[in-house]
Structure formats: structure tokens, C-alpha cells
Write a protein that holds these residues in place. Structure first.
Motif, mmCIF file in Angstrom:
data_model
loop_
_atom_site.group_PDB
_atom_site.id
_atom_site.type_symbol
_atom_site.label_atom_id
_atom_site.label_comp_id
_atom_site.label_asym_id
_atom_site.label_seq_id
_atom_site.Cartn_x
_atom_site.Cartn_y
_atom_site.Cartn_z
ATOM 1 N N UNK A 56 -0.548 -2.396 8.794
ATOM 2 C CA UNK A 56 -0.262 -2.862 7.432
ATOM 3 C C UNK A 56 -0.569 -1.748 6.449
ATOM 4 N N UNK A 57 0.174 -1.732 5.365
ATOM 5 C CA UNK A 57 -0.100 -0.800 4.272
ATOM 6 C C UNK A 57 -0.945 -1.519 3.239
ATOM 7 N N UNK A 58 -2.029 -0.884 2.850
ATOM 8 C CA UNK A 58 -2.935 -1.468 1.880
ATOM 9 C C UNK A 58 -2.843 -0.652 0.592
ATOM 10 N N UNK A 59 -2.634 -1.354 -0.517
ATOM 11 C CA UNK A 59 -2.539 -0.674 -1.817
ATOM 12 C C UNK A 59 -3.930 -0.296 -2.299
ATOM 13 N N UNK A 60 -4.080 0.938 -2.741
ATOM 14 C CA UNK A 60 -5.334 1.432 -3.294
ATOM 15 C C UNK A 60 -5.133 1.783 -4.764
ATOM 16 N N UNK A 61 -6.200 2.070 -5.445
ATOM 17 C CA UNK A 61 -6.114 2.484 -6.846
ATOM 18 C C UNK A 61 -5.350 3.795 -6.943
ATOM 19 N N UNK A 62 -4.713 3.976 -8.063
ATOM 20 C CA UNK A 62 -4.004 5.229 -8.302
ATOM 21 C C UNK A 62 -2.689 5.311 -7.561
ATOM 22 N N UNK A 63 -2.082 4.179 -7.280
ATOM 23 C CA UNK A 63 -0.776 4.108 -6.612
ATOM 24 C C UNK A 63 -0.786 4.752 -5.228
ATOM 25 N N UNK A 64 -1.930 4.760 -4.586
ATOM 26 C CA UNK A 64 -2.027 5.289 -3.227
ATOM 27 C C UNK A 64 -1.977 4.123 -2.243
ATOM 28 N N UNK A 65 -1.557 4.426 -1.049
ATOM 29 C CA UNK A 65 -1.562 3.419 0.016
ATOM 30 C C UNK A 65 -2.315 3.971 1.220
ATOM 31 N N UNK A 66 -2.820 3.050 1.989
ATOM 32 C CA UNK A 66 -3.537 3.421 3.200
ATOM 33 C C UNK A 66 -3.049 2.516 4.319
ATOM 34 N N UNK A 67 -2.766 3.101 5.475
ATOM 35 C CA UNK A 67 -2.337 2.307 6.628
ATOM 36 C C UNK A 67 -3.570 1.870 7.419
ATOM 37 N N UNK A 68 -3.605 0.579 7.765
ATOM 38 C CA UNK A 68 -4.681 0.017 8.574
ATOM 39 C C UNK A 68 -4.081 -0.726 9.762
ATOM 40 N N UNK A 69 -4.830 -0.789 10.806
ATOM 41 C CA UNK A 69 -4.435 -1.581 11.969
ATOM 42 C C UNK A 69 -5.337 -2.800 12.028
ATOM 43 N N UNK A 70 -4.714 -3.977 12.165
ATOM 44 C CA UNK A 70 -5.474 -5.219 12.241
ATOM 45 C C UNK A 70 -5.093 -5.960 13.523
ATOM 46 N N UNK A 71 -5.989 -6.845 13.993
ATOM 47 C CA UNK A 71 -5.674 -7.601 15.206
ATOM 48 C C UNK A 71 -4.550 -8.600 14.964
#
Length: 161
Positions: A56-71
Motif C-alpha cells: 500500500x502507498x501511505x501519504x506522508x506530509x509534504x506530498x510524499x508517499x511511502x510504500x508499506x507491506x501489510x498482512x
């Protein structure tokens, strides 16, 4: 620099702790399918627990995104059992019921696999809601030592008590 000296009690404790972590040397395998089959088996594979993963892509501050893996969802596996052929036909009868019964819940059972190692130590797995998806009859060979059949068992859950 001089290496520290360990007391004999400390060395014994260290060896005992290491022995508890030694590999389990399996000597015999036993399958309990209730009134269908209870006895030795030659080989088992598929003792597995797996979950799907989702990225999943997670929205962060400053219009950045971070990819995370979840079960994700639990993904059941299939056991493959090899055992010597006997005159017990209850596993074949069980497979026949799977083919004719419309409600699969009526033919599912719970099973246990027990591995006995050195000194009688046991490991066990409880297999929940098992049903036979495939039975492969033996290769008949006059020069062979024994006839071996292969059974594939689907299951919903595996537990190691």
C-alpha cells in the motif's frame, strides 16, 4: 588481554542451552485421521502457514508517499503424505465421500501429525478441517521394497500446540 575464565557451572549452563537449540532429529512420523487412519507415515510435506501480503502507498506530509507491506488474507496450504499401502481402504472411501457429498463441511475432519525424535521427544501439529483432494495409488514394482501411496490433504488451519 586474557580471556575470561568460565566456571564449570557456567559451561554446563551454556551446553544445556545449546542442547535445547539442537536440531530435532525426526525418527518416526505418525498420522491420526480419527477413525479413517491412525498409523505411521513415511514422509510429509506442506506443514506451512502463509499470509498473502499487500503493498500500500501511505501519504506522508509534504506530498510524499511511502510504500508499506501489510498482512493480507491467510493462505491455506496442502499437506502431501506418503505412506505404505495397506488393506485399509478408509482413506479411499473418505475421498469417495468428498466426490459425492454436496456439503464439504460434512466430510472435513481434524487430524494430527506427531513426530517422535531421539529420547521420545515429540513435536505435533494439529491440522484443522482436513479433506483429501488427491490420492495417488502406488507404483507397482515387483522389485520394490513396498508399495507407497501419496495423499494430498487440504486444510483450513494448522496449529502447533
Amino acid at each position: 588481554m586474557v580471556a575470561p575464565q568460565h566456571s564449570s557451572a557456567a559451561r554446563f549452563q551454556e551446553r544445556t542451552t545449546m542442547a535445547d537449540q539442537d536440531p530435532f532429529r525426526a525418527q518416526s512420523f505418525y498420522l491420526d485421521l480419527g477413525n479413517i487412519y491412525q498409523g505411521p507415515i513415511l514422509k510429509v510435506s506442506g506443514l506451512a502457514y502463509e499470509r498473502e501480503t499487500k503493498t500500500v502507498n501511505q501519504a506522508l506530509k509534504g506530498a510524499k508517499t511511502q510504500m508499506n507491506t501489510i498482512p493480507g488474507k491467510y493462505k491455506p496450504a496442502t499437506l502431501t503424505i506418503q505412506k505404505a499401502v495397506t488393506n485399509n481402504t478408509k482413506i479411499w472411501d473418505w475421498r469417495k465421500k468428498v466426490l459425492t457429498e454436496r456439503d464439504i463441511t460434512k466430510v472435513r475432519i481434524n487430524a494430527t501429525i506427531v513426530v517422535t525424535g531421539e529420547g521420545g521427544k515429540e513435536m505435533r501439529w494439529d491440522i484443522i478441517n482436513v479433506w483429501p483432494s488427491r490420492i495417488k495409488g502406488p507404483t507397482l514394482d515387483a522389485n520394490g521394497d513396498k508399495a507407497i501411496e501419496e495423499i494430498e490433504l487440504c486444510y483450513e488451519e494448522i496449529k502447533q500446540p
